[in-house]
Design an enzyme around this catalytic site. Structure first.
Site, mmCIF file in Angstrom:
data_model
loop_
_atom_site.group_PDB
_atom_site.id
_atom_site.type_symbol
_atom_site.label_atom_id
_atom_site.label_comp_id
_atom_site.label_asym_id
_atom_site.label_seq_id
_atom_site.Cartn_x
_atom_site.Cartn_y
_atom_site.Cartn_z
ATOM 1 C CG ASP A 1 1.145 -8.784 10.026
ATOM 2 O OD1 ASP A 1 1.530 -7.678 10.437
ATOM 3 O OD2 ASP A 1 1.160 -9.826 10.727
ATOM 4 C CD GLU B 1 5.137 -5.885 9.198
ATOM 5 O OE1 GLU B 1 5.219 -5.000 10.075
ATOM 6 O OE2 GLU B 1 4.415 -6.893 9.329
#
Length: 590
Positions: A438, A475
């Site tokens: 993330d 990401e």
């Protein structure tokens, strides 16, 4: 990009498919030749507000403290006891200096070893809560004060205790140190902190149980259980990256609803996922990407009055500990050990069905929020100056590239080691197949927040021998504007969420002009981004919908956000969803 608010939803969420057509210290166990210390104990008593009876007594005095992991002001009182009451003394435990490695809790020849890093702490106290049958007094805890001349090696504090139970012990630390806020320190000796290397974390047992809203979270361990039986015929799927079709899902939301048809005891659990494997196979996917399954507190927004204090964190992007599986995903409130065992059952069953397990991991920030409303549970109180990025030119304030109030200092050698050790743990102990990181651009920043061309932690993950079989997916952006799609430091190993694929396909589908060429580039492998060095089309993880922003239904139903029910006033989530309402805003009337 406003990151935090749209993660939290009190409703059960549905997570659509996204797919890529191409894709894919430990130290030595030494025996310490040091004298045995026979250490008397302080008993910590948690005061509930009612009159407490039957207080245990030590030979001279007992300090009673409201031990609180949330950091509210503690109350102290010292009771002077008379000599004739010595028969009610607390037990003494034989202790040894212990050893610095491995960090966390381990078994050694002389007993149970505890080791924790803190460079800047000046005082460390180990707090233990034993099972009631073995001396736990009225909810109290025992304290062992560590001597820096005996129980410290370098920046690691350690102690070994003989004859402790091999399981069901709760533990934490109280730390004290410099109080210079402007220097980045946040020590508070009143707060009992979770060991960053705790392999299990115990707190409330049932997800969303409001009667236990302010439950404390403490580390625990288990040396009694036999190793998990993976089986003689067990094998990893080892699916090539070019063949991956990934299904993003939230463990709890996947089966929490009564509509799942599952027994209430396993709804929203790791075991619930096992029951739905036939459904996953029918979808034609061969990998699940689980939204965060590290321990988190679903009631974090309800600790104080605020516009979001009616909401429950169902997604998990607010990590308390990087080693412990989410304990409230165990079936029937089974707790941390059961969660660990059932997570392994889930992985084994998915692998048996030819489905890989990828974890969405959050190493860019923790649950401890910002300096205005801190939620001190671990890192902040252990060594804030090491674990977080700080602006020492601005009164030592936390830097915030995550949108969540703090940013983990991942390229500091100690924090980098924590990240690598955590990843290895999930591969060796739980047999997961990969990780989606993330806001991974945060991991490309130095301690002052400046971008690095060759981030040490990114390289270490790519080159690590234990992680070599794993899929590693970034990401490639963060909330500080570091957008690295197609340019993420990769060492020919890292794949990326291709945000340009998502945006170009949405524009093409809603009819924006001049998009045919971009559409063709994206569906044919994004060579403009990934035909570099040894990168391949499968390093692009292609998706149109994920957990962020509009759902697939929203994408063709709304031109604008209408998040009216959550109290955010429309400020949550992305404003740029590239959606088209097909001529009618909202649910069409038939």
């Amino acid at each position: 990009m406003l990151r935090t608010p749209h993660w939290y939803d009190s409703h059960v969420a549905k997570f659509p498919l996204f797919a890529s057509p191409f894709s894919s210290h430990n130290g030595s166990s030494c025996t310490v030749a040091s004298p045995v210390l026979d250490m008397g104990l302080k008993l910590i008593k948690q005061v509930s507000g009612s009159n407490q009876q039957g207080i245990a007594k030590t030979q001279d005095c007992v300090k009673h403290r409201t031990a609180n992991v949330y950091g509210q002001r503690a109350q102290e009182r010292v009771l002077e006891d008379e000599a004739p009451q010595m028969s009610e003394t607390s037990p003494s435990w034989k202790t040894f200096p212990g050893q610095a490695f491995p960090l966390g809790v381990s078994e050694v020849d002389s007993g149970t070893n505890f080791a924790i890093f803190s460079q800047h702490a000046t005082a460390v106290t180990l707090c233990l809560s034993l099972p009631e049958r073995l001396g736990r007094v009225d909810g109290g805890m025992m304290e062992f004060s560590l001597d820096r001349n005996v129980n410290k090696t370098g920046d690691i504090w350690h102690i070994c205790i003989k004859d402790l139970p091999r399981s069901n012990v709760l533990y934490g630390y109280r730390m004290d140190g410099p109080r210079g806020w402007h220097e980045g320190h946040r020590f508070d000796s009143r707060v009992v902190l979770i060991d960053p290397y705790a392999k299990l974390v115990d707190g409330r047992r049932f997800f969303g149980d409001s009667s236990k809203k302010f439950s404390k979270f403490l580390g625990t361990y288990d040396f009694d259980s036999l190793p998990f039986a993976w089986g003689d015929n067990y094998k990893l799927p080892n699916i090539p990256e070019k063949d991956l079709v990934i299904y993003e899902m939230n463990v709890r939301a996947f089966t929490a609803s009564e509509s799942s048809g599952l027994d209430p005891d396993i709804r929203g659990s790791y075991l619930g996922v096992i029951e739905k494997i036939p459904h996953l196979q029918e979808l034609g996917i061969n990998a699940v990407e689980l939204l965060p399954v590290f321990e988190f507190d679903e009631f974090e927004f309800q600790r104080r009055p605020n516009p979001r204090d009616h909401m429950i964190n169902t997604w998990g992007y607010s990590t308390i500990n990087f080693f412990a599986p989410m304990s409230r995903y165990a079936s029937d409130g089974g707790g941390p050990l059961k969660a660990s065992q059932e997570f392994k059952q889930m992985v084994k069953a998915l692998h048996g069905a030819g489905i890989e397990v990828i974890l969405d991991v959050v190493y860019n920030h923790t649950n401890e929020a910002d300096d205005a409303n801190p939620y001190t549970t671990s890192f902040r109180g252990i060594d804030n100056k090491v674990y977080y990025m700080l602006d020492l030119n601005n009164n030592g304030q936390l830097l915030n590239f995550s949108g969540c109030g703090n940013t983990l200092n991942c390229n500091h050698p100690v924090v980098m080691e924590l990240v690598i050790d955590s990843l290895r743990h999930w591969v060796t102990e739980y047999h997961v197949d990969g990780f989606r990181f993330d806001l991974a651009s945060v991991l490309c920043r130095g301690s002052d927040g400046s971008p690095l061309s060759a981030p040490p932690v990114i390289r270490a993950i790519a080159k690590d021998s234990i992680l070599s079989r794993c899929k590693i997916i970034s990401e490639p952006w963060d909330c500080g504007g570091l957008y690295l799609v197609g340019r993420f430091p990769n060492w020919d190993r890292w794949a990326e969420w291709n945000g340009k694929y998502r945006d170009d396909l949405r524009r093409f589908i809603k009819g924006d002009s001049g998009m045919k060429g971009s559409f063709a580039t994206r569906v044919s492998g994004s060579a403009d981004l990934y035909k570099v060095n040894k990168r391949k089309p499968y390093h692009s993880v292609n998706f149109v919908i994920a957990h962020d922003g509009f759902t697939l239904y929203d994408l063709v139903s709304y031109n604008f956000k209408h998040n009216d029910a959550n109290g955010e006033g429309g400020n949550d989530g992305s404003n740029d969803n590239l959606s088209w309402n097909c001529g009618y805003e909202g649910r069409a009337k038939l």
